[in-house]
Design an enzyme around this catalytic site. Structure first.
Site, mmCIF file in Angstrom:
data_model
loop_
_atom_site.group_PDB
_atom_site.id
_atom_site.type_symbol
_atom_site.label_atom_id
_atom_site.label_comp_id
_atom_site.label_asym_id
_atom_site.label_seq_id
_atom_site.Cartn_x
_atom_site.Cartn_y
_atom_site.Cartn_z
ATOM 1 N N CYS A 84 0.829 -1.209 0.000
ATOM 2 C CA CYS A 84 0.000 0.000 0.000
ATOM 3 C C CYS A 84 0.866 1.263 0.000
ATOM 4 O O CYS A 84 1.510 1.585 1.003
ATOM 5 C CB CYS A 84 -0.918 -0.036 1.217
ATOM 6 S SG CYS A 84 -1.862 1.467 1.490
ATOM 7 N N CYS A 113 -0.064 3.841 2.642
ATOM 8 C CA CYS A 113 0.353 3.351 3.955
ATOM 9 C C CYS A 113 1.823 3.699 4.205
ATOM 10 O O CYS A 113 2.188 4.141 5.296
ATOM 11 C CB CYS A 113 0.178 1.833 4.054
ATOM 12 S SG CYS A 113 -1.527 1.263 3.892
#
Length: 76
Positions: free
Chosen positions: A31, A34
């Site tokens: 991600c 993230c």
């Protein structure tokens, strides 16, 4: 302590039964957002270690916990 990884097995103890509030970052290795958020999360953990626990749950490795809390998108 800055951040700590939490698993399906220890989520209840580390988060739900913790002795202080817990801020949990649900994330995954792949991600991009993230990874972009990670330095800010770590900085907050370093700045406020006595106020809250800063914990991370990898949703790819801990799908039971992610499902239990209806995590549909990350970062959450």
């Amino acid at each position: 302590m800055t951040t700590k990884n939490v698993t399906d097995e220890n989520f209840e103890t580390e988060v739900l039964k913790a002795d202080k509030p817990a801020l949990v970052d649900f994330w995954a290795e792949w991600c991009g957002p993230c990874r972009m958020m990670a330095p800010a999360f770590k900085a907050a953990a370093t700045q406020f270690p006595l106020k809250a626990r800063f914990l991370k749950v990898n949703t790819e490795e801990n799908q039971t916990t992610a499902a239990q809390f209806a995590i549909r998108g990350i970062p959450t």
